[in-house]
Write an enzyme that holds these catalytic residues in place. Sequence first.
Site, mmCIF file in Angstrom:
data_model
loop_
_atom_site.group_PDB
_atom_site.id
_atom_site.type_symbol
_atom_site.label_atom_id
_atom_site.label_comp_id
_atom_site.label_asym_id
_atom_site.label_seq_id
_atom_site.Cartn_x
_atom_site.Cartn_y
_atom_site.Cartn_z
ATOM 1 C CG ASP A 4 -0.314 0.149 2.535
ATOM 2 O OD1 ASP A 4 0.941 0.190 2.598
ATOM 3 O OD2 ASP A 4 -1.030 0.255 3.543
ATOM 4 C CB CYS A 57 1.161 -2.443 4.818
ATOM 5 S SG CYS A 57 1.013 -3.515 6.256
ATOM 6 C CB THR A 105 2.591 -2.652 10.994
ATOM 7 O OG1 THR A 105 1.327 -3.082 10.441
ATOM 8 C CG2 THR A 105 2.440 -1.274 11.629
ATOM 9 C CG HIS A 112 9.583 -25.377 11.636
ATOM 10 N ND1 HIS A 112 9.738 -25.433 13.010
ATOM 11 C CD2 HIS A 112 10.665 -26.029 11.115
ATOM 12 C CE1 HIS A 112 10.866 -26.081 13.309
ATOM 13 N NE2 HIS A 112 11.451 -26.442 12.175
ATOM 14 C CG HIS A 161 7.801 -29.033 10.174
ATOM 15 N ND1 HIS A 161 7.575 -28.533 11.446
ATOM 16 C CD2 HIS A 161 9.077 -29.487 10.161
ATOM 17 C CE1 HIS A 161 8.674 -28.652 12.154
ATOM 18 N NE2 HIS A 161 9.601 -29.231 11.405
HETATM 19 C C1 RB5 Z 1 -1.658 2.736 6.386
HETATM 20 O O1 RB5 Z 1 -1.657 3.969 7.012
HETATM 21 C C2 RB5 Z 1 -1.366 1.632 7.399
HETATM 22 O O2 RB5 Z 1 -2.463 1.444 8.215
HETATM 23 C C3 RB5 Z 1 -1.005 0.359 6.686
HETATM 24 O O3 RB5 Z 1 0.118 0.568 5.872
HETATM 25 C C4 RB5 Z 1 -0.622 -0.845 7.538
HETATM 26 O O4 RB5 Z 1 0.333 -0.514 8.478
HETATM 27 C C5 RB5 Z 1 -1.736 -1.605 8.100
HETATM 28 O O5 RB5 Z 1 -1.547 -2.648 8.729
#
Ligand code: RB5
Length: 148
Positions: free
Chosen positions: A8, A67, A69, A100, A135
């Site tokens: 994203d 993304c 996180t 695994h 596994h």
């Molecule tokens: C976008 O702002 C953010 O929410 C997205 O990149 C991600 O971290 C969501 O899990």
Amino acid sequence: MRLHLGSDHGGVEYRKMLAGVLREAGHEVASEEGPASAGDSVDYPDVARDVCRQVLGDPGSLGILVCGTGQGMAMAANKVAGIRAAVVADPFSATMAREHNDANILCIGQRVLGSELAKMLVMTFLGATFAGGRHARRVAKIDAAGGP
Ligand code: RB5
């Protein structure tokens, strides 16, 4: 290795950086989903769905989702039958997710990881191989899981 990448707006810089690094390392970036720039806001579940379709339609390939996180991408991807997406932030987990868990998508967070660590995790993930054996039985149970 044939790879399908997606991000994203929160992961676009690393997606582009990784696409270049992977091509240089001899991998095939077979598809790349997501916005052209960080200013182009998109919804990560849409990108995750598209990359999952690419991976499932291309046996033997793997996916990389970025993304902010890695978490939202993994949550969305793991809703798709046949996808096993792992959020990884350390090399041991990158190896184990393949050995695994037979993860077929790696999820990383651009806002969490330094770029060198992100590269290392991707290369570690791609360098590891599913160990099979006991596994395989466990992974089959993941894939069979559905209701309560
Ligand atoms: C976008 O702002 C953010 O929410 C997205 O990149 C991600 O971290 C969501 O899990």
